[in-house]
Write a protein that holds these residues in place. Structure first.
Motif, short mmCIF file in Angstrom:
data_model
loop_
_atom_site.label_atom_id
_atom_site.label_comp_id
_atom_site.label_asym_id
_atom_site.label_seq_id
_atom_site.Cartn_x
_atom_site.Cartn_y
_atom_site.Cartn_z
N CYS A 19 4.85 -13.06 3.93
CA CYS A 19 4.93 -11.77 4.60
C CYS A 19 3.83 -11.69 5.65
N SER A 20 4.24 -11.82 6.93
CA SER A 20 3.23 -11.83 8.00
C SER A 20 2.73 -10.41 8.33
N GLU A 21 3.59 -9.40 8.21
CA GLU A 21 3.20 -8.02 8.48
C GLU A 21 3.61 -7.14 7.30
N PRO A 22 2.77 -7.04 6.28
CA PRO A 22 3.13 -6.27 5.08
C PRO A 22 3.21 -4.77 5.35
N ILE A 23 4.11 -4.11 4.64
CA ILE A 23 4.25 -2.66 4.74
C ILE A 23 3.01 -1.98 4.15
N MET A 24 2.57 -2.48 3.00
CA MET A 24 1.36 -1.98 2.35
C MET A 24 0.35 -3.12 2.28
N PRO A 25 -0.56 -3.19 3.23
CA PRO A 25 -1.53 -4.30 3.24
C PRO A 25 -2.36 -4.33 1.96
N PRO A 26 -2.68 -5.52 1.46
CA PRO A 26 -3.43 -5.64 0.21
C PRO A 26 -4.81 -4.99 0.24
N HIS A 27 -5.42 -4.86 1.41
CA HIS A 27 -6.76 -4.27 1.45
C HIS A 27 -6.73 -2.78 1.09
N ILE A 28 -5.56 -2.15 1.15
CA ILE A 28 -5.46 -0.75 0.74
C ILE A 28 -5.79 -0.61 -0.75
N PHE A 29 -5.36 -1.57 -1.55
CA PHE A 29 -5.59 -1.50 -2.99
C PHE A 29 -7.02 -1.85 -3.38
N GLY A 30 -7.81 -2.34 -2.43
CA GLY A 30 -9.22 -2.61 -2.70
C GLY A 30 -10.07 -1.35 -2.65
N ASN A 31 -9.60 -0.34 -1.96
CA ASN A 31 -10.32 0.92 -1.84
C ASN A 31 -9.82 1.85 -2.96
N ARG A 32 -10.74 2.37 -3.78
CA ARG A 32 -10.35 3.20 -4.93
C ARG A 32 -9.65 4.48 -4.50
N THR A 33 -10.08 5.09 -3.42
CA THR A 33 -9.48 6.34 -2.97
C THR A 33 -8.04 6.12 -2.52
N SER A 34 -7.80 5.08 -1.74
CA SER A 34 -6.44 4.78 -1.29
C SER A 34 -5.55 4.41 -2.47
N PHE A 35 -6.09 3.62 -3.38
CA PHE A 35 -5.32 3.22 -4.56
C PHE A 35 -4.95 4.44 -5.41
N ALA A 36 -5.89 5.36 -5.58
CA ALA A 36 -5.60 6.58 -6.34
C ALA A 36 -4.56 7.43 -5.64
N ALA A 37 -4.60 7.49 -4.31
CA ALA A 37 -3.61 8.26 -3.56
C ALA A 37 -2.22 7.65 -3.70
N VAL A 38 -2.12 6.33 -3.66
CA VAL A 38 -0.82 5.66 -3.81
C VAL A 38 -0.28 5.90 -5.22
N ILE A 39 -1.11 5.76 -6.23
CA ILE A 39 -0.66 5.95 -7.62
C ILE A 39 -0.27 7.41 -7.86
N SER A 40 -1.06 8.36 -7.39
CA SER A 40 -0.72 9.77 -7.61
C SER A 40 0.54 10.15 -6.84
N SER A 41 0.74 9.60 -5.67
CA SER A 41 1.96 9.85 -4.92
C SER A 41 3.18 9.29 -5.65
N PHE A 42 3.04 8.10 -6.22
CA PHE A 42 4.13 7.50 -7.00
C PHE A 42 4.47 8.37 -8.20
N ILE A 43 3.46 8.82 -8.94
CA ILE A 43 3.70 9.64 -10.13
C ILE A 43 4.34 10.98 -9.73
N HIS A 44 3.86 11.58 -8.66
CA HIS A 44 4.43 12.84 -8.20
C HIS A 44 5.90 12.67 -7.81
N ASN A 45 6.22 11.63 -7.07
CA ASN A 45 7.61 11.39 -6.68
C ASN A 45 8.49 11.09 -7.88
N MET A 46 7.97 10.35 -8.87
CA MET A 46 8.73 10.04 -10.07
C MET A 46 9.03 11.32 -10.86
N LEU A 47 8.04 12.18 -11.02
CA LEU A 47 8.25 13.43 -11.75
C LEU A 47 9.21 14.36 -11.02
#
Length: 79
Positions: A19-47
């Motif tokens: 994947c030369s141009e990822p939709i969600m670059p891996p460095h986003i998951f290295g930052n705790r704030t961004s990772f928490a936002a992605v996880i909380s957004s996923f949980i909110h959408n699932m609920l």
């Protein structure tokens, strides 16, 4: 279960060299704030999806409403 497998496959593909141009670059998951936002957004959408799915089912199965009335049940016809 299939959704979780799909998420794992998506993450593996996004972090691979294929994947030369990822939709969600891996460095986003290295930052705790961004990772928490992605996880909380996923949980909110699932609920939200579960509520949209199960409220009409509740009206059809428990309240014995018709399909049309069950679709509008949470908005108009609360009895």
């Amino acid at each position: 279960m299939l959704g979780y497998v799909g998420m794992v496959i998506f993450h593996v593909y996004e972090t691979s060299s294929w994947c030369s141009e990822p939709i969600m670059p891996p460095h986003i998951f290295g930052n705790r704030t961004s990772f928490a936002a992605v996880i909380s957004s996923f949980i909110h959408n699932m609920l939200t999806f579960w509520v949209v799915y199960f409220i009409p089912m509740y009206f059809q199965c428990v309240k014995l409403s018709t399909s049309t009335r069950a679709g509008l049940g949470g908005v108009v016809f609360t009895e």
